[in-house]
Design a protein around this motif. Structure first.
Motif, mmCIF file in Angstrom:
data_model
loop_
_atom_site.group_PDB
_atom_site.id
_atom_site.type_symbol
_atom_site.label_atom_id
_atom_site.label_comp_id
_atom_site.label_asym_id
_atom_site.label_seq_id
_atom_site.Cartn_x
_atom_site.Cartn_y
_atom_site.Cartn_z
ATOM 1 N N UNK A 33 20.350 -12.101 -20.748
ATOM 2 C CA UNK A 33 21.079 -12.139 -19.291
ATOM 3 C C UNK A 33 20.378 -12.694 -18.536
ATOM 4 N N UNK A 34 21.610 -13.368 -17.709
ATOM 5 C CA UNK A 34 20.636 -13.794 -16.192
ATOM 6 C C UNK A 34 20.287 -13.634 -15.452
ATOM 7 N N UNK A 35 18.945 -14.400 -14.837
ATOM 8 C CA UNK A 35 17.564 -13.809 -14.044
ATOM 9 C C UNK A 35 16.484 -13.011 -14.656
ATOM 10 N N UNK A 36 16.731 -12.699 -15.500
ATOM 11 C CA UNK A 36 15.299 -11.684 -16.079
ATOM 12 C C UNK A 36 13.954 -13.137 -16.613
ATOM 13 N N UNK A 37 12.810 -12.912 -16.028
ATOM 14 C CA UNK A 37 11.656 -13.222 -15.800
ATOM 15 C C UNK A 37 10.912 -13.810 -17.244
ATOM 16 N N UNK A 38 11.112 -13.784 -18.272
ATOM 17 C CA UNK A 38 11.155 -14.631 -19.536
ATOM 18 C C UNK A 38 11.829 -14.057 -20.915
ATOM 19 N N UNK A 39 11.996 -14.886 -21.855
ATOM 20 C CA UNK A 39 12.473 -14.355 -23.453
ATOM 21 C C UNK A 39 11.646 -14.011 -24.646
ATOM 22 N N UNK A 40 11.609 -13.967 -25.554
ATOM 23 C CA UNK A 40 11.594 -13.898 -26.659
ATOM 24 C C UNK A 40 12.526 -13.435 -27.771
ATOM 25 N N UNK A 41 12.634 -14.490 -28.589
ATOM 26 C CA UNK A 41 13.584 -14.431 -28.986
ATOM 27 C C UNK A 41 12.442 -14.077 -30.963
ATOM 28 N N UNK A 42 12.595 -13.256 -31.440
ATOM 29 C CA UNK A 42 12.457 -13.312 -32.572
ATOM 30 C C UNK A 42 13.638 -13.234 -33.716
ATOM 31 N N UNK A 43 13.182 -13.106 -35.404
ATOM 32 C CA UNK A 43 13.751 -12.926 -36.201
ATOM 33 C C UNK A 43 12.645 -11.261 -36.532
ATOM 34 N N UNK A 44 13.729 -10.320 -37.207
ATOM 35 C CA UNK A 44 12.754 -8.854 -37.582
ATOM 36 C C UNK A 44 12.003 -9.174 -38.631
ATOM 37 N N UNK A 45 10.974 -9.141 -38.499
ATOM 38 C CA UNK A 45 9.656 -9.432 -39.665
ATOM 39 C C UNK A 45 9.730 -7.853 -40.875
ATOM 40 N N UNK A 46 10.025 -6.505 -40.148
ATOM 41 C CA UNK A 46 9.880 -5.033 -40.654
ATOM 42 C C UNK A 46 10.050 -4.103 -39.534
ATOM 43 N N UNK A 47 10.105 -2.886 -40.213
ATOM 44 C CA UNK A 47 10.908 -1.249 -39.593
ATOM 45 C C UNK A 47 10.108 -0.522 -40.338
ATOM 46 N N UNK A 48 9.153 0.281 -39.622
ATOM 47 C CA UNK A 48 8.369 1.003 -39.989
ATOM 48 C C UNK A 48 8.485 2.668 -39.137
ATOM 49 N N UNK A 49 9.263 3.715 -39.943
ATOM 50 C CA UNK A 49 9.152 4.589 -39.045
ATOM 51 C C UNK A 49 7.916 5.716 -38.774
ATOM 52 N N UNK A 105 26.414 -11.730 -16.512
ATOM 53 C CA UNK A 105 26.040 -13.111 -17.064
ATOM 54 C C UNK A 105 25.115 -12.500 -17.946
ATOM 55 N N UNK A 106 24.962 -14.086 -18.612
ATOM 56 C CA UNK A 106 24.172 -14.192 -19.683
ATOM 57 C C UNK A 106 25.161 -15.231 -20.757
ATOM 58 N N UNK A 107 24.300 -15.727 -21.144
ATOM 59 C CA UNK A 107 24.822 -16.642 -22.312
ATOM 60 C C UNK A 107 24.186 -17.119 -23.244
ATOM 61 N N UNK A 108 24.847 -17.765 -24.550
ATOM 62 C CA UNK A 108 23.878 -17.748 -25.880
ATOM 63 C C UNK A 108 22.910 -19.099 -25.839
#
Length: 198
Positions: A145-161, A134-137
């Protein structure tokens, strides 16, 4: 090697590095001449680091063809308040991260202490992990996802090896406390819950 989605990069004369939009330089210490390799037994490394508990999250995104995609992450935390940044670490060969990366954004779903079954389902190798989950947009088009404690929506800032992992930095665009409840925790190879002492 750092892959920055927002800032221009250049090579330093002495060491490999990059400069962000604010003019701050970051150096890859793996290229430092004084860097000394020390052999650490992987099992011992995991055992010792296992003494530090972590929360458990599901990082999700919406792929136009595959629909909801996601992966379980135990190494997540806040980085900066100004600008608002968070980060997580993921194995460099993760196919789930490859899917999320293409979306350009992600949602961190913080699992509650009663969501171990959901954690195991998303962590499985099933092709359609989100079937009957169960989830929503969200308003930003990300799976919550249904029932989670918190959500944090992000854009990708960077990716580092970083060795056999990748450090993903996200710029927060929205965050919500979804419900009261304790988080799901991972400690010494097992799952548990938080108990307040004071």
């Amino acid at each position: 090697m750092a892959r920055d989605y927002r800032a221009a990069r250049h090579k330093e004369s002495a060491f490999r590095g990059w400069t962000n939009a604010a003019g701050q330089t970051r150096i890859d210490m793996a290229q430092h001449p004084d860097n000394i390799d020390v052999e650490i037994d992987p099992a011992h490394f995991r055992s010792v680091l296992g003494n530090y508990p972590t929360g458990v999250c599901v990082v999700t995104a919406f792929d136009q063809q595959a629909g909801a995609v996601g992966m379980v992450v135990g190494s997540f935390g806040s980085v900066s308040l100004e600008p608002p940044l968070v980060a997580f670490y993921i194995g460099a060969g993760s196919s789930s991260w490859a899917q999320i990366r293409e979306c350009g954004h992600f949602c961190v779903n913080v699992l509650g202490e009663d969501q171990l079954d959901l954690c195991k389902r998303i962590a499985s190798r099933k092709e359609d992990k989100f079937h009957d989950v169960a989830h929503r947009q969200s308003d930003n088009g990300m799976p919550v996802l249904d029932g989670v404690v918190a959500t944090i929506e992000c854009t990708i800032e960077s990716e580092t090896d970083a060795g056999d992992h990748v450090i993903v930095l996200g710029r927060v665009m929205n965050l919500t406390s979804e419900r009261d409840g304790g988080p799901l925790l991972f400690f010494r190879g097992g799952y548990g819950r938080f108990e307040q002492l004071d």
